[in-house]
Design a protein around this motif. Structure first.
Motif, PDB file in Angstrom:
ATOM      1  N   ASN A 155       3.050  41.928  55.898  1.00 12.21           N
ATOM      2  CA  ASN A 155       3.253  43.190  55.895  1.00 12.21           C
ATOM      3  C   ASN A 155       4.361  43.475  56.786  1.00 12.21           C
ATOM      4  OD1 ASN A 155       2.442  43.001  58.779  1.00 12.21           O
ATOM      5  ND2 ASN A 155       0.120  43.281  58.105  1.00 12.21           N
ATOM      6  N   GLY A 156       5.376  42.796  57.263  1.00  8.40           N
ATOM      7  CA  GLY A 156       6.444  42.916  58.107  1.00  8.40           C
ATOM      8  C   GLY A 156       6.068  43.023  59.563  1.00  8.40           C
ATOM      9  N   SER A 157       4.870  43.086  60.124  1.00 10.57           N
ATOM     10  CA  SER A 157       4.697  43.407  61.657  1.00 10.57           C
ATOM     11  C   SER A 157       3.980  41.774  62.190  1.00 10.57           C
ATOM     12  CB  SER A 157       3.765  44.343  61.677  1.00 10.57           C
ATOM     13  OG  SER A 157       2.591  44.170  61.104  1.00 10.57           O
ATOM     14  N   GLU A 158       4.329  40.836  61.613  1.00 12.42           N
ATOM     15  CA  GLU A 158       3.508  39.572  62.198  1.00 12.42           C
ATOM     16  C   GLU A 158       4.454  39.163  63.328  1.00 12.42           C
ATOM     17  OE1 GLU A 158       2.235  40.037  57.878  1.00 12.42           O
ATOM     18  OE2 GLU A 158       4.294  39.961  58.983  1.00 12.42           O
ATOM     19  N   THR A 159       3.795  38.988  64.522  1.00 13.13           N
ATOM     20  CA  THR A 159       4.432  38.621  65.876  1.00 13.13           C
ATOM     21  C   THR A 159       5.035  37.215  65.789  1.00 13.13           C
ATOM     22  OG1 THR A 159       2.798  39.747  66.818  1.00 13.13           O
ATOM     23  CG2 THR A 159       4.088  38.064  68.316  1.00 13.13           C
ATOM     24  N   ILE A 160       4.322  36.285  64.978  1.00 20.35           N
ATOM     25  CA  ILE A 160       4.974  34.787  64.598  1.00 20.35           C
ATOM     26  C   ILE A 160       6.330  34.888  64.002  1.00 20.35           C
ATOM     27  CG2 ILE A 160       4.434  32.482  63.771  1.00 20.35           C
ATOM     28  CD1 ILE A 160       1.652  32.770  64.632  1.00 20.35           C
ATOM     29  N   ARG A 161       6.187  35.887  62.868  1.00 16.73           N
ATOM     30  CA  ARG A 161       7.510  35.650  62.046  1.00 16.73           C
ATOM     31  C   ARG A 161       8.677  36.319  62.914  1.00 16.73           C
ATOM     32  NH1 ARG A 161       7.042  35.181  56.547  1.00 16.73           N
ATOM     33  NH2 ARG A 161       8.429  36.986  56.275  1.00 16.73           N
ATOM     34  N   HIS A 162       8.239  37.279  63.475  1.00  9.93           N
ATOM     35  CA  HIS A 162       9.379  37.995  64.543  1.00  9.93           C
ATOM     36  C   HIS A 162       9.994  37.201  65.254  1.00  9.93           C
ATOM     37  CE1 HIS A 162       9.557  42.364  63.107  1.00  9.93           C
ATOM     38  NE2 HIS A 162       8.048  42.278  63.215  1.00  9.93           N
ATOM     39  N   GLN A 163       8.960  36.255  65.987  1.00  3.99           N
ATOM     40  CA  GLN A 163       9.391  35.240  67.050  1.00  3.99           C
ATOM     41  C   GLN A 163      10.371  34.261  66.412  1.00  3.99           C
ATOM     42  OE1 GLN A 163       9.021  35.501  70.429  1.00  3.99           O
ATOM     43  NE2 GLN A 163      10.567  33.713  70.426  1.00  3.99           N
ATOM     44  N   ILE A 164       9.835  33.839  65.105  1.00  8.14           N
ATOM     45  CA  ILE A 164      10.832  32.879  64.366  1.00  8.14           C
ATOM     46  C   ILE A 164      12.106  33.377  64.073  1.00  8.14           C
ATOM     47  CG2 ILE A 164      11.076  31.600  62.102  1.00  8.14           C
ATOM     48  CD1 ILE A 164       8.057  31.181  62.293  1.00  8.14           C
ATOM     49  N   VAL A 165      12.301  34.623  63.886  1.00  8.05           N
ATOM     50  CA  VAL A 165      13.443  35.079  63.629  1.00  8.05           C
ATOM     51  C   VAL A 165      14.436  35.229  64.911  1.00  8.05           C
ATOM     52  CG1 VAL A 165      14.795  37.287  62.642  1.00  8.05           C
ATOM     53  CG2 VAL A 165      12.889  36.706  61.430  1.00  8.05           C
ATOM     54  N   ALA A 166      13.791  35.758  65.805  1.00  5.70           N
ATOM     55  CA  ALA A 166      14.395  35.931  67.266  1.00  5.70           C
ATOM     56  C   ALA A 166      14.839  34.666  67.539  1.00  5.70           C
ATOM     57  CB  ALA A 166      13.404  36.513  68.037  1.00  5.70           C
ATOM     58  N   ASP A 167      14.071  33.486  67.417  1.00  5.53           N
ATOM     59  CA  ASP A 167      14.628  32.120  67.990  1.00  5.53           C
ATOM     60  C   ASP A 167      15.650  31.601  67.107  1.00  5.53           C
ATOM     61  OD1 ASP A 167      12.612  32.035  69.782  1.00  5.53           O
ATOM     62  OD2 ASP A 167      11.257  30.985  68.633  1.00  5.53           O
ATOM     63  N   ARG A 168      15.687  31.848  65.755  1.00  3.01           N
ATOM     64  CA  ARG A 168      16.871  31.491  64.830  1.00  3.01           C
ATOM     65  C   ARG A 168      18.220  32.148  65.125  1.00  3.01           C
ATOM     66  NH1 ARG A 168      18.957  27.747  61.185  1.00  3.01           N
ATOM     67  NH2 ARG A 168      20.302  29.017  59.742  1.00  3.01           N
ATOM     68  N   LEU A 169      17.902  33.511  65.531  1.00  5.48           N
ATOM     69  CA  LEU A 169      19.315  34.361  65.941  1.00  5.48           C
ATOM     70  C   LEU A 169      19.799  33.619  67.412  1.00  5.48           C
ATOM     71  CD1 LEU A 169      18.322  38.105  64.817  1.00  5.48           C
ATOM     72  CD2 LEU A 169      19.868  36.286  63.782  1.00  5.48           C
ATOM     73  N   GLU A 170      18.735  33.413  68.166  1.00  7.74           N
ATOM     74  CA  GLU A 170      19.092  32.938  69.744  1.00  7.74           C
ATOM     75  C   GLU A 170      19.812  31.509  69.555  1.00  7.74           C
ATOM     76  OE1 GLU A 170      20.082  33.267  73.561  1.00  7.74           O
ATOM     77  OE2 GLU A 170      19.198  34.753  72.105  1.00  7.74           O
ATOM     78  N   ARG A 171      19.222  30.766  68.576  1.00  5.43           N
ATOM     79  CA  ARG A 171      19.764  29.359  68.545  1.00  5.43           C
ATOM     80  C   ARG A 171      20.383  29.043  67.159  1.00  5.43           C
ATOM     81  NH1 ARG A 171      13.809  26.954  70.999  1.00  5.43           N
ATOM     82  NH2 ARG A 171      13.795  28.389  72.800  1.00  5.43           N
ATOM     83  N   SER A 172      21.167  29.849  66.791  1.00  6.53           N
ATOM     84  CA  SER A 172      21.986  29.521  65.521  1.00  6.53           C
ATOM     85  C   SER A 172      22.645  28.463  65.740  1.00  6.53           C
ATOM     86  CB  SER A 172      22.617  30.833  65.134  1.00  6.53           C
ATOM     87  OG  SER A 172      23.545  31.234  65.942  1.00  6.53           O
ATOM     88  N   PRO A 173      22.593  27.555  64.592  1.00  4.75           N
ATOM     89  CA  PRO A 173      23.521  26.336  64.684  1.00  4.75           C
ATOM     90  C   PRO A 173      25.038  26.513  64.648  1.00  4.75           C
ATOM     91  CG  PRO A 173      22.469  26.547  62.382  1.00  4.75           C
ATOM     92  CD  PRO A 173      21.893  27.739  63.458  1.00  4.75           C
ATOM     93  N   LYS A 174      25.697  25.666  65.319  1.00 13.36           N
ATOM     94  CA  LYS A 174      27.318  25.998  65.452  1.00 13.36           C
ATOM     95  C   LYS A 174      27.795  25.440  64.230  1.00 13.36           C
ATOM     96  CE  LYS A 174      27.593  26.237  70.682  1.00 13.36           C
ATOM     97  NZ  LYS A 174      28.107  25.776  71.649  1.00 13.36           N
ATOM     98  N   GLY A 175      28.852  25.966  64.028  1.00  9.70           N
ATOM     99  CA  GLY A 175      29.749  25.450  62.710  1.00  9.70           C
ATOM    100  C   GLY A 175      30.687  24.397  63.120  1.00  9.70           C
ATOM    101  N   VAL A 176      31.525  24.006  62.354  1.00 10.04           N
ATOM    102  CA  VAL A 176      32.508  22.746  62.471  1.00 10.04           C
ATOM    103  C   VAL A 176      33.528  23.360  63.516  1.00 10.04           C
ATOM    104  CG1 VAL A 176      33.965  20.970  61.758  1.00 10.04           C
ATOM    105  CG2 VAL A 176      31.731  21.564  60.439  1.00 10.04           C
ATOM    106  N   ILE A 177      34.129  22.816  64.445  1.00 14.78           N
ATOM    107  CA  ILE A 177      34.926  23.412  65.398  1.00 14.78           C
ATOM    108  C   ILE A 177      36.108  22.396  65.352  1.00 14.78           C
ATOM    109  CG2 ILE A 177      35.563  24.024  67.862  1.00 14.78           C
ATOM    110  CD1 ILE A 177      32.783  24.772  68.360  1.00 14.78           C
ATOM    111  N   PRO A 178      37.303  22.944  64.971  1.00 16.59           N
ATOM    112  CA  PRO A 178      38.461  21.980  64.868  1.00 16.59           C
ATOM    113  C   PRO A 178      38.716  21.120  66.134  1.00 16.59           C
ATOM    114  CG  PRO A 178      39.109  24.040  63.610  1.00 16.59           C
ATOM    115  CD  PRO A 178      37.673  24.304  64.417  1.00 16.59           C
TER     116      PRO A 178
END
Length: 223
Positions: free
Chosen positions: A18-41
């Motif tokens: 339904n879009g209000s699940e706490t666990i799903r919100h936390q997963i998204v927040a963690d993903r945004l906070e710890r997004s993988p870094k791309g290749v740096i020259p």
């Protein structure tokens, strides 16, 4: 319900949520906070004098010019000399950046104007948020301190950057922008400037000043 709401409702229904699940919100927040870094020259991964030297080399490679001064107090005289050597009028427009305002412009004969450009200025000076050594790029954040119009409308743009603000790569400067402004208060615009404006659209002939300054000059301040 709008078409957008209808589409999202169908997606939630198919996922059984339904879009209000706490666990799903936390997963998204963690993903945004710890997004993988791309290749740096690798080219920009240097430090100290080597980083400054690389930055200056890449600035010149991009068809801009660069000079170095020992302190901020030497910037006005350096800019006056640049304008004189290129037979340009002793006029200069700038924003309200306190770093520029603190410089001894009265020691020169330059005629200083303040505020955004309306397209009638030949020369302008801005202070960069930072520099990127790997490409000789300047990071310019918008605001009354350094109006974005100064980046594009004058024929000759002079950019002052502190040596301590020159990083090796784009990612490092983006991190500093986020840290300096904070979440939810980022600058409206961040312009990345590498050399003067240019275009090769017409018969692949390089033309400077196609849609911006035809001359870019960088002043590195050693502080």
């Amino acid at each position: 319900m709008s078409a957008r709401d209808d589409i999202f409702a169908n997606i939630r229904r198919s996922l059984g949520v339904n879009g209000s699940e706490t666990i799903r919100h936390q997963i998204v927040a963690d993903r945004l906070e710890r997004s993988p870094k791309g290749v740096i020259p690798q080219r920009g991964q240097v430090s100290g004098e080597e980083r400054i030297a690389l930055f200056k080399t890449m600035v010149e490679t991009s068809l801009a010019t660069v000079t170095e001064v020992a302190s901020a107090a030497e910037v006005p005289q350096s800019i006056a000399l640049f304008l004189r050597n290129h037979n340009l009028p002793a006029t200069l427009r700038m924003g309200d950046d306190p770093r520029l305002e603190a410089m001894p412009w009265s020691d020169t004969t330059l005629e200083i104007a303040h505020g955004p450009s309306e397209g009638r200025d030949l020369n302008a000076v801005s202070h960069a948020f930072g520099g990127i050594a790997e490409s000789g790029t300047l990071a310019m954040v918008s605001g009354h301190e350094n109006p974005s119009t100064l980046n594009f409308l004058p024929d000759n743009h002079i950019i002052v950057v502190s040596a301590k603000d020159i990083a090796g790569d784009y990612e490092s400067v983006w991190n500093r922008v986020r840290f300096a402004y904070g979440k939810g208060s980022m600058p409206r615009t961040v312009n990345w400037i590498t050399g003067p404006s240019r275009s090769g659209d017409i018969e692949q002939t390089l033309l400077l000043g196609a849609h911006g300054p035809r001359r870019l000059h960088v002043v590195v301040v050693r502080d």
